[in-house]
Write a protein that holds these residues in place. Structure first.
Motif, PDB file in Angstrom:
ATOM      1  N   ALA A 195       0.856  -1.188   0.000  1.00 12.52           N
ATOM      2  CA  ALA A 195       0.000   0.000   0.000  1.00 12.52           C
ATOM      3  C   ALA A 195       0.892   1.238   0.000  1.00 12.52           C
ATOM      4  O   ALA A 195       2.086   1.119   0.253  1.00 12.52           O
ATOM      5  CB  ALA A 195      -0.893  -0.010   1.240  1.00 12.52           C
ATOM      6  N   PRO A 196       0.333   2.422  -0.284  1.00 17.41           N
ATOM      7  CA  PRO A 196       1.193   3.612  -0.258  1.00 17.41           C
ATOM      8  C   PRO A 196       1.647   3.998   1.141  1.00 17.41           C
ATOM      9  O   PRO A 196       2.367   4.977   1.300  1.00 17.41           O
ATOM     10  CB  PRO A 196       0.313   4.708  -0.864  1.00 17.41           C
ATOM     11  CG  PRO A 196      -1.046   4.194  -0.826  1.00 17.41           C
ATOM     12  CD  PRO A 196      -1.007   2.715  -0.777  1.00 17.41           C
ATOM     13  N   THR A 197       1.225   3.262   2.154  1.00 18.33           N
ATOM     14  CA  THR A 197       1.688   3.543   3.512  1.00 18.33           C
ATOM     15  C   THR A 197       2.638   2.465   4.018  1.00 18.33           C
ATOM     16  O   THR A 197       3.130   2.578   5.133  1.00 18.33           O
ATOM     17  CB  THR A 197       0.485   3.607   4.465  1.00 18.33           C
ATOM     18  OG1 THR A 197      -0.391   2.537   4.146  1.00 18.33           O
ATOM     19  CG2 THR A 197      -0.244   4.909   4.331  1.00 18.33           C
ATOM     20  N   THR A 198       2.875   1.412   3.213  1.00  6.93           N
ATOM     21  CA  THR A 198       3.793   0.358   3.645  1.00  6.93           C
ATOM     22  C   THR A 198       5.192   0.944   3.820  1.00  6.93           C
ATOM     23  O   THR A 198       5.715   1.557   2.893  1.00  6.93           O
ATOM     24  CB  THR A 198       3.842  -0.768   2.599  1.00  6.93           C
ATOM     25  OG1 THR A 198       2.510  -1.145   2.282  1.00  6.93           O
ATOM     26  CG2 THR A 198       4.584  -1.970   3.112  1.00  6.93           C
ATOM     27  N   PRO A 199       5.805   0.785   4.994  1.00  7.42           N
ATOM     28  CA  PRO A 199       7.133   1.381   5.188  1.00  7.42           C
ATOM     29  C   PRO A 199       8.163   0.787   4.226  1.00  7.42           C
ATOM     30  O   PRO A 199       8.032  -0.356   3.777  1.00  7.42           O
ATOM     31  CB  PRO A 199       7.470   1.016   6.640  1.00  7.42           C
ATOM     32  CG  PRO A 199       6.198   0.647   7.273  1.00  7.42           C
ATOM     33  CD  PRO A 199       5.307   0.129   6.204  1.00  7.42           C
ATOM     34  N   LEU A 200       9.181   1.579   3.937  1.00  5.89           N
ATOM     35  CA  LEU A 200      10.291   1.130   3.098  1.00  5.89           C
ATOM     36  C   LEU A 200      10.907  -0.125   3.729  1.00  5.89           C
ATOM     37  O   LEU A 200      11.062  -0.180   4.947  1.00  5.89           O
ATOM     38  CB  LEU A 200      11.328   2.265   3.036  1.00  5.89           C
ATOM     39  CG  LEU A 200      12.330   2.268   1.900  1.00  5.89           C
ATOM     40  CD1 LEU A 200      11.617   2.446   0.577  1.00  5.89           C
ATOM     41  CD2 LEU A 200      13.329   3.397   2.110  1.00  5.89           C
ATOM     42  N   THR A 201      11.215  -1.099   2.920  1.00  4.19           N
ATOM     43  CA  THR A 201      11.817  -2.399   3.274  1.00  4.19           C
ATOM     44  C   THR A 201      10.849  -3.372   3.937  1.00  4.19           C
ATOM     45  O   THR A 201      11.201  -4.526   4.136  1.00  4.19           O
ATOM     46  CB  THR A 201      13.073  -2.306   4.191  1.00  4.19           C
ATOM     47  OG1 THR A 201      12.648  -1.925   5.500  1.00  4.19           O
ATOM     48  CG2 THR A 201      14.095  -1.336   3.673  1.00  4.19           C
ATOM     49  N   ALA A 202       9.626  -2.964   4.279  1.00  7.18           N
ATOM     50  CA  ALA A 202       8.681  -3.932   4.852  1.00  7.18           C
ATOM     51  C   ALA A 202       8.196  -4.860   3.745  1.00  7.18           C
ATOM     52  O   ALA A 202       8.086  -4.468   2.589  1.00  7.18           O
ATOM     53  CB  ALA A 202       7.509  -3.194   5.477  1.00  7.18           C
ATOM     54  N   LYS A 203       7.922  -6.094   4.112  1.00  2.52           N
ATOM     55  CA  LYS A 203       7.474  -7.061   3.117  1.00  2.52           C
ATOM     56  C   LYS A 203       5.954  -7.026   2.991  1.00  2.52           C
ATOM     57  O   LYS A 203       5.251  -6.741   3.957  1.00  2.52           O
ATOM     58  CB  LYS A 203       7.920  -8.460   3.503  1.00  2.52           C
ATOM     59  CG  LYS A 203       9.391  -8.656   3.288  1.00  2.52           C
ATOM     60  CD  LYS A 203       9.813 -10.037   3.715  1.00  2.52           C
ATOM     61  CE  LYS A 203      11.316 -10.163   3.558  1.00  2.52           C
ATOM     62  NZ  LYS A 203      11.871 -11.182   4.414  1.00  2.52           N
ATOM     63  N   ALA A 204       5.472  -7.319   1.793  1.00  2.00           N
ATOM     64  CA  ALA A 204       4.040  -7.460   1.558  1.00  2.00           C
ATOM     65  C   ALA A 204       3.878  -8.584   0.549  1.00  2.00           C
ATOM     66  O   ALA A 204       4.870  -9.084   0.013  1.00  2.00           O
ATOM     67  CB  ALA A 204       3.466  -6.151   1.031  1.00  2.00           C
ATOM     68  N   ALA A 205       2.635  -8.978   0.274  1.00  2.00           N
ATOM     69  CA  ALA A 205       2.426 -10.105  -0.626  1.00  2.00           C
ATOM     70  C   ALA A 205       3.004  -9.822  -2.009  1.00  2.00           C
ATOM     71  O   ALA A 205       3.498 -10.723  -2.679  1.00  2.00           O
ATOM     72  CB  ALA A 205       0.943 -10.417  -0.717  1.00  2.00           C
ATOM     73  N   THR A 206       2.956  -8.560  -2.441  1.00  2.00           N
ATOM     74  CA  THR A 206       3.472  -8.220  -3.764  1.00  2.00           C
ATOM     75  C   THR A 206       4.922  -7.740  -3.733  1.00  2.00           C
ATOM     76  O   THR A 206       5.489  -7.471  -4.792  1.00  2.00           O
ATOM     77  CB  THR A 206       2.596  -7.115  -4.389  1.00  2.00           C
ATOM     78  OG1 THR A 206       2.369  -6.126  -3.393  1.00  2.00           O
ATOM     79  CG2 THR A 206       1.284  -7.665  -4.868  1.00  2.00           C
ATOM     80  N   THR A 207       5.503  -7.580  -2.555  1.00  2.32           N
ATOM     81  CA  THR A 207       6.919  -7.197  -2.474  1.00  2.32           C
ATOM     82  C   THR A 207       7.611  -8.177  -1.529  1.00  2.32           C
ATOM     83  O   THR A 207       7.955  -7.823  -0.406  1.00  2.32           O
ATOM     84  CB  THR A 207       7.082  -5.761  -1.933  1.00  2.32           C
ATOM     85  OG1 THR A 207       6.383  -5.675  -0.687  1.00  2.32           O
ATOM     86  CG2 THR A 207       6.579  -4.732  -2.879  1.00  2.32           C
ATOM     87  N   PRO A 208       7.829  -9.419  -1.983  1.00  2.00           N
ATOM     88  CA  PRO A 208       8.383 -10.428  -1.085  1.00  2.00           C
ATOM     89  C   PRO A 208       9.820 -10.140  -0.662  1.00  2.00           C
ATOM     90  O   PRO A 208      10.291 -10.702   0.326  1.00  2.00           O
ATOM     91  CB  PRO A 208       8.290 -11.720  -1.885  1.00  2.00           C
ATOM     92  CG  PRO A 208       8.146 -11.303  -3.294  1.00  2.00           C
ATOM     93  CD  PRO A 208       7.477  -9.977  -3.301  1.00  2.00           C
TER      94      PRO A 208
END
Lengths: 93, 294
Positions: free
Chosen positions: B144-157
């Motif tokens: 999301a646009p609030t996901t912190p830099l370097t945090a993982k998400a389903a689309t940014t493994p």
């Protein structure tokens, strides 16, 4: 209770007492109330509710001071506190 | 069933009068912070003793978007990102209602981002409660646009490579008159902030940092929502009136919370009335809540 200075109105102060109500079937066992109860009144019980979670139980119900923090923190509206008039304790040093 | 047994079975939570109990239990995961935020809003409304017929809650899509369905108020569940424009229309048609937009970061800031900044610019009198769980939770944990830099998400493994929005700075620089940020753990302070935001004429914005146990915490291996609550307890720094350039959130960094902005500014309807009065003089009858003088 320990005071660094005895309050001037110590004879008028009363420690409020709360009565806990736990709606076990609504609980999802998150443990917020257990973790943040300032008096350590609650503990997760061994019993299951119908969803398979462990609802909390009051292990020291007489310690509850009706601060309502469990009620405010509970994400599932499963616990609340009402003020119990009986059993209010006098504050002593 | 005899009346006595019924009385024993039926225990009523104090918030039941403001919740649609036929829809409870809600769908939110165990240790999600959303229920706590709803409690804060409900207790704020109760403490303000507002007529519940005069309060409207508008939500978008997402986990937080379910709030409109759970509150026994005039509520509307809009399409994705369109909670703010719907609320603007609602406010202009019925300025006597207190309009509260209760939605998530993905809905308000990403898809509805343009609506958000322009409504803040116009200073439309409404309260925005933005629950920020750093991720698109309902759709499976996308970045999301609030996901912190370097945090993982389903689309940014391998970790997020994008800078996140600093929501209080975004709101304040767009023109919000009240900006506060609290976490789901600061329930009492959050309740006070929501009360102040509801009473404030103009665009007021309250950001609530809430734990998402099933997606954000699981993908980033942060434990459960309870562990995130403990993290908020240890790492929140209360700094009222902080410089908003310093309040951005890095991955597992300190979270600066507090009341950042509280200023006075004429609202949209005030400006509309003042402008029309200048143009048409006494022929113009002021519209809505403003008296047309300011």
């Amino acid at each position: 209770m320990k005071f660094w200075r005895t309050p001037l109105d110590i004879d008028k102060l009363q420690i409020p007492r709360g009565e806990l109500h736990i709606l076990k079937e609504r609980c999802k066992g998150c443990g917020f109330c257990v973790e943040y109860c300032p008096k350590g009144v609650l503990e997760l019980s061994d019993e299951f509710n119908s969803k398979g979670y462990h609802p909390p139980k009051a292990v020291k119900p007489e310690e509850c001071v009706n601060c309502d923090l469990c009620e405010l923190l509970c994400p599932d509206f499963a616990i609340y506190c009402v003020r119990a008039e009986a059993g209010e304790k006098e504050v002593s040093n | 069933m005899s009346a006595k047994v019924e009385e024993q079975v039926r225990e009523e939570h104090p918030l039941e009068k403001i919740l649609r109990m036929d829809r409870i239990p809600h769908i939110w995961c165990p240790t999600c912070g959303l229920g706590t935020t709803v409690t804060a809003l409900s207790s704020a409304l109760e403490q303000l003793q507002l007529d519940t017929n005069k309060v409207a809650v508008v939500s978008g899509i997402g986990c937080t978007g379910r709030v409109a369905g759970y509150m026994k108020l005039d509520s509307f569940h809009t399409t994705h990102g369109r909670a703010v424009p719907f609320a603007v229309g609602l406010h202009i048609a019925r300025p006597d209602l207190k309009t509260i937009v209760f939605s998530g970061d993905g809905d308000l800031i990403s898809i509805g981002g343009n609506h958000f900044i322009h409504t803040a610019r116009r200073n439309v009198d409404m309260t925005i409660i933005c629950v920020n769980n750093f991720i698109y939770a309902m759709t499976g944990g996308q970045v999301a646009p609030t996901t912190p830099l370097t945090a993982k998400a389903a689309t940014t493994p391998y970790g997020n490579a994008e800078h996140p929005f600093n929501l209080p700075l975004l709101a304040a620089s767009s023109g919000a008159v009240y900006v506060a940020r609290w976490t789901a753990l600061h329930v009492r302070r959050l309740t006070v902030a929501i009360k102040e935001a509801i009473q404030k004429p103009g665009f007021s914005f309250v950001e609530v940092i809430a734990p998402c146990s099933t997606l954000y915490a699981r993908i980033n291996k942060l434990g459960t929502g309870l562990d995130l609550m403990k993290f908020y307890h240890d790492n929140s720094v209360i700094r009222h009136g902080a410089d908003l350039n310093d309040v951005d959130i890095d991955f597992q960094s300190k979270i600066v919370v507090g009341k950042f902005v509280d200023i006075e500014k004429p609202t949209y309807i005030d400006c509309l009335n003042a402008g029309n009065k200048r143009a048409f003089g006494d022929k113009y009858k002021p519209y809505g809540g403003g008296n047309g003088d300011n």
